[in-house]
Design an enzyme around this catalytic site. Structure first.
Site, PDB file in Angstrom:
ATOM      1  N   GLU B 193       1.153 -13.529  26.222  1.00  0.00           N
ATOM      2  CA  GLU B 193       0.347 -13.371  25.342  1.00  0.00           C
ATOM      3  C   GLU B 193       0.286 -11.513  25.660  1.00  0.00           C
ATOM      4  O   GLU B 193       0.485 -11.136  24.248  1.00  0.00           O
ATOM      5  CB  GLU B 193      -0.914 -13.835  25.976  1.00  0.00           C
ATOM      6  CG  GLU B 193      -1.738 -14.861  26.098  1.00  0.00           C
ATOM      7  CD  GLU B 193      -1.243 -15.858  26.574  1.00  0.00           C
ATOM      8  OE1 GLU B 193      -0.433 -15.272  27.792  1.00  0.00           O
ATOM      9  OE2 GLU B 193      -1.388 -17.190  26.444  1.00  0.00           O
ATOM     10  N   HIS B 262     -11.747 -22.767  30.778  1.00  0.00           N
ATOM     11  CA  HIS B 262     -10.744 -23.020  29.557  1.00  0.00           C
ATOM     12  C   HIS B 262     -12.081 -23.262  28.410  1.00  0.00           C
ATOM     13  O   HIS B 262     -12.252 -23.556  27.228  1.00  0.00           O
ATOM     14  CB  HIS B 262      -9.561 -23.859  29.249  1.00  0.00           C
ATOM     15  CG  HIS B 262      -8.749 -24.002  30.118  1.00  0.00           C
ATOM     16  ND1 HIS B 262      -8.413 -23.846  30.930  1.00  0.00           N
ATOM     17  CD2 HIS B 262      -7.515 -24.195  29.388  1.00  0.00           C
ATOM     18  CE1 HIS B 262      -6.430 -24.101  31.093  1.00  0.00           C
ATOM     19  NE2 HIS B 262      -5.962 -24.224  29.922  1.00  0.00           N
TER      20      HIS B 262
END
Lengths: 368, 459
Positions: B193, B262
């Site tokens: 990322e 998450h």
């Protein structure tokens, strides 16, 4: 154990196969494996192509401009005109000057925070750079960026970045744009021996090779990441090999000799421009001044600095070549020095007298 | 004893699906792991494997059946010696000794279904002209269409991220984009990322208009330095020279049963940062209009989507020119007793609560922020001055949240208009737990919003 031995940390006696760059643009540097800590002249025992008179004189003037500019910046810092951090490029001038001579208009340049030399080599106006250092409205960022954050879209200079390592993916992104647009420009992405240990550098190496991006990763190895020597920070010290696991070729270059830098640059730029993907140039260089102006530099000896300055100084070596080859007279060199001092003094004059930004500037340039 | 084959949940958020095709027939012998059927969800077509070995006794749901709920028995597998009829008898609920039915057997793969509205409430003030042709689509489709339309309009727009191309998007938001635009403009990245966010920013500084997808914003945290230090600040640091037209997007906030790493809402993190714009759609039409605005904007814009809303259907204007203004809130429901301010999935609780409150005579004005930066203070403060009462609703943690800032500004800008202290409904101040019951407790509810609204109305 010699410094630069890439087997450091492994069982003594175990030898590793010598690194061979996967696809070097030429065989000229393939066999050269100097210790990264050694800056002995002629370490590579290779002929360095001679400069033409024009090239020699251009390089000399460019390097001298950076040297004099940085000396002046150091003075202004001491006088309180420049605040915060100020990282001088003195000693490393040959790197950016030699590579800029290898590029062409439209190629992009990006670097970290020791950036004044890169800006001058890109052709940015010394007045605008110095005025940014003093935080004045005539600075390249209107006084809002400072020493570490300056840009010029006109000169394709993309900063000037203060976060170590973060400019590396940005440099690959500039190359991505070139490839996307189908032009033949390359991106020169400079960073140091400190940044080279950051994780995002390797994320970038991977994608740059995977996508064959036209980017030249220039590692300016000046042997100290702030106060930490490369041997104390890096498990392997031949940084040109850091792309090995991504199949990015690389080589070490004597970054204290502008001709060697330019010769490597010429070959590598051609290779990268032809669409062969990224390349790593490790420039073996040295900074004479501290990491920043507030660095007492207790991590190295005065003798070490003096020795490099006396034996390896890129500007002095250039001057000696000019004299030996009778490319210019003593008087001509004096005239060059005088001209450069005038340019630098004018920039300092401007930077001290230009007003600070208008207070309305506080809230401008946040969004377009 | 025969084994029931149940309609499986194929994702943490799936509630129902279409039984597309049977690959076996009654009487066939199957082995564990054999593919016996295909199921379609709004995201993908998936294969169903036999969970046991034996002979197919009965197919209970015919091929082609739509909207089969998760855990519905769809077939039976018989063991040696059983027939379909003996199996059926054996599987009928047995009356227990006390006369009550036996408790249901725990079913495998049975997530707690999360509420999913079929349609969103029509806005009180539509952003499109009367008579505009509308189509019904999911938020996922609306986001995809927004990107596709803008990519057709501008060759500098490209999409990059993990699984966006060949896989068609981890949440199927980028479905079919690779086929239309090719791998030059729809780019699968490695799982890095920080690296690809930085490459995106570099490409934007060079003048391209990348859309960088984070599979979720949780993973975007790896790239937060590039978002803030490189994308948001460079224009300012360059004295206005270096614009950065980039979109960072992906699902934000709590999903379902995926645990703490998450499930996190980053609304206040990014709303804090000058140099960024932040939008957070709550319905398909807004998703399309805000995504298109984000792509056209010359600044870095973050689109905080929500996985739980991807399957939400709603009316979307059928127009390639439908673009919503960034920085303008929407009054989703007009009212005069209390102002409820929310965004993204919080709007579901807010609108549910408003309905309940209306039945009890309290008319709530519900504001959907749409944009968190810039935030529409005129709309919020104007409404507070009208209703004199404020409730904020969000799924994020309560400390230094968007709701906190709204309460602060209400006190600063409208103190004399407030008839009661503002109330804040937020997620619980804990990492998101996994257990279904604890997870429910960690998220706000419409009932909490109702209670908060009554609290500020009646003191």
């Amino acid at each position: 154990m010699s410094a630069g031995d890439t087997t450091r940390g492994f069982t003594p006696g175990v030898t590793f196969p010598e690194y061979v760059p996967p696809v070097p643009p030429s065989s000229m540097h393939a066999a050269w494996q100097p210790s990264s800590a050694s800056l002995a002249p002629g370490a590579n025992n290779m002929p360095i192509p001679a400069f033409t008179r024009d090239e020699e004189m251009t390089a000399y003037k460019e390097m001298l401009l950076i040297r004099r500019f940085e000396e002046k910046a150091g003075q202004l810092y001491g006088m309180g005109f420049i605040g915060g951090f100020c990282h001088l490029y003195i000693g490393q001038e040959a790197v950016v000057v030699g590579l800029q001579m290898a590029g062409k208009k439209g190629d992009q340049v990006i670097t970290t925070y020791r950036d004044h030399g890169h800006m001058l080599a890109c052709g940015m106006d010394p007045k605008g750079v110095m005025a940014e250092l003093t935080g004045r409205r005539g600075g390249y960022s209107r006084g809002k960026g400072g020493s570490m954050h300056m840009f010029s879209r006109d000169k394709q200079f993309f900063g000037g970045h203060g976060i170590v390592g973060a400019s590396v993916p940005l440099g690959a992104g500039l190359a991505f744009a070139n490839k996307y647009r189908g032009n033949d420009h390359v991106s020169f992405c400079y960073f140091g021996d400190g940044a080279v240990n950051q994780g995002q550098v390797y994320e970038t190496f991977n994608m740059a090779e995977l996508w064959k991006l036209p980017v030249i990763f220039v590692i300016e190895n000046n042997r100290y990441a702030m106060g930490t020597s490369i041997e104390r920070a890096s498990a392997t010290t031949n940084l040109s090999q850091r792309g090995l696991s991504f199949a990015i070729p690389g080589e070490q270059v004597d970054g204290m000799d502008v001709r060697a830098v330019n010769a490597a640059g010429d070959r590598v730029v051609k290779w990268v421009r032809a669409g062969n993907g990224p390349y790593i140039l490790e420039m073996l260089t040295y900074r004479y001044r501290g990491h920043s102006m507030s660095d007492p530099a207790k991590y190295r000896t005065r003798e070490e600095v003096d020795k490099v300055r006396e034996e390896r100084d890129p500007i002095e070596r250039s001057r000696v070549r000019i004299m030996e080859n009778r490319l210019a007279s003593e008087d001509e060199l004096k005239a060059i020095d005088k001209d450069i001092r005038e340019v630098v003094n004018a920039s300092a004059e401007f930077a001290q007298n230009d007003p600070e930004p208008d207070v309305a500037e506080l809230y401008t340039d946040v969004l377009l | 004893m025969a084994t029931q084959v149940l309609m499986p949940a194929l994702s943490p958020t799936m509630e129902e699906g279409k039984l597309a095709k049977w690959l076996i027939k009654e009487g066939d012998v199957v082995k564990s792991g054999m593919v016996i059927a295909e199921i379609e969800t709004d995201k993908a077509t998936m294969e169903v494997e036999a969970v046991d070995e034996g002979r197919i006794g009965a197919i209970l749901v015919p091929a082609g059946t739509e909207k089969v709920k998760v855990n519905t028995p769809i077939a039976t597998i018989l063991v040696d010696g059983e027939t379909a009829s003996t199996a059926a008898a054996a599987m009928a609920p047995k009356p227990a000794a006390n006369g009550h039915a036996a408790p249901p057997v725990a079913m495998p793969m049975a997530p707690a279904p999360m509420p999913m509205p079929a349609v969103h409430t029509a806005p009180a003030t539509p952003d499109w002209a009367p008579g505009t042709e509308m189509i019904t689509q999911t938020m996922r489709e609306a986001l995809r269409d927004a990107m596709a339309e803008e990519m057709r309009r501008d060759a500098d727009v490209l999409l990059m991220g993990e699984e966006v191309a060949q896989y068609q998007g981890a949440y199927k938001v980028s479905q079919n984009l690779l086929a239309e635009f090719g791998d030059k403009r729809v780019i699968d990245t490695p799982i890095t990322e920080q690296g690809f966010a930085g490459i995106g920013v570099g490409a934007a500084l060079a003048g391209l208009k990348p859309i960088v997808e984070f599979m979720t914003w949780n993973f975007g945290m790896q790239a937060i330095d590039q978002i803030i230090n490189s994308a948001a600040k460079t224009l300012y640091m360059s004295g206005g020279q270096m614009g950065c037209a980039i979109v960072f997007r992906g699902p934000n906030g709590a999903a379902a049963r995926v645990g703490a790493q998450h499930s996190q809402c980053y609304s206040s993190w990014y709303a804090h940062v000058p140099g960024l714009k932040v939008v957070c759609p709550s319905n398909p039409a807004d998703a399309k209009g805000l995504m298109k605005a984000a792509i056209r904007d010359p600044n870095p814009v973050l689109v905080l989507e929500n996985e739980m809303l991807y399957g939400m259907s709603g009316e979307v204007p059928k127009s390639a020119d439908f673009v919503l203004p960034i920085g303008k809130a929407r009054i989703a429901r007009a009212g005069h007793h209390v102002t409820i301010v929310s965004f993204a999935r919080g709007m579901m609780y807010a609108l549910d609560a408003a309905k309940t409150l209306a039945a009890e005579g309290i008319e709530a004005e519900v504001i959907d922020l749409r944009s968190l930066r810039p935030i529409d203070w005129d709309c919020i403060i104007g409404s507070i001055k009208k209703t004199n009462r404020l409730v904020t609703v969000e799924e994020a943690w309560p400390t230094c949240s968007v709701g906190s800032e709204i309460c602060a500004q209400a006190a600063i800008q409208a103190f004399d208009y407030l008839d009661a202290p503002p109330a804040k409904v937020s997620g619980a101040d804990v990492p998101m737990p996994y257990a279904a019951n604890l997870e429910r407790l960690a998220l706000p509810t419409a009932a909490q919003v109702v209670a908060a609204a009554k609290g500020v109305c009646y003191g």
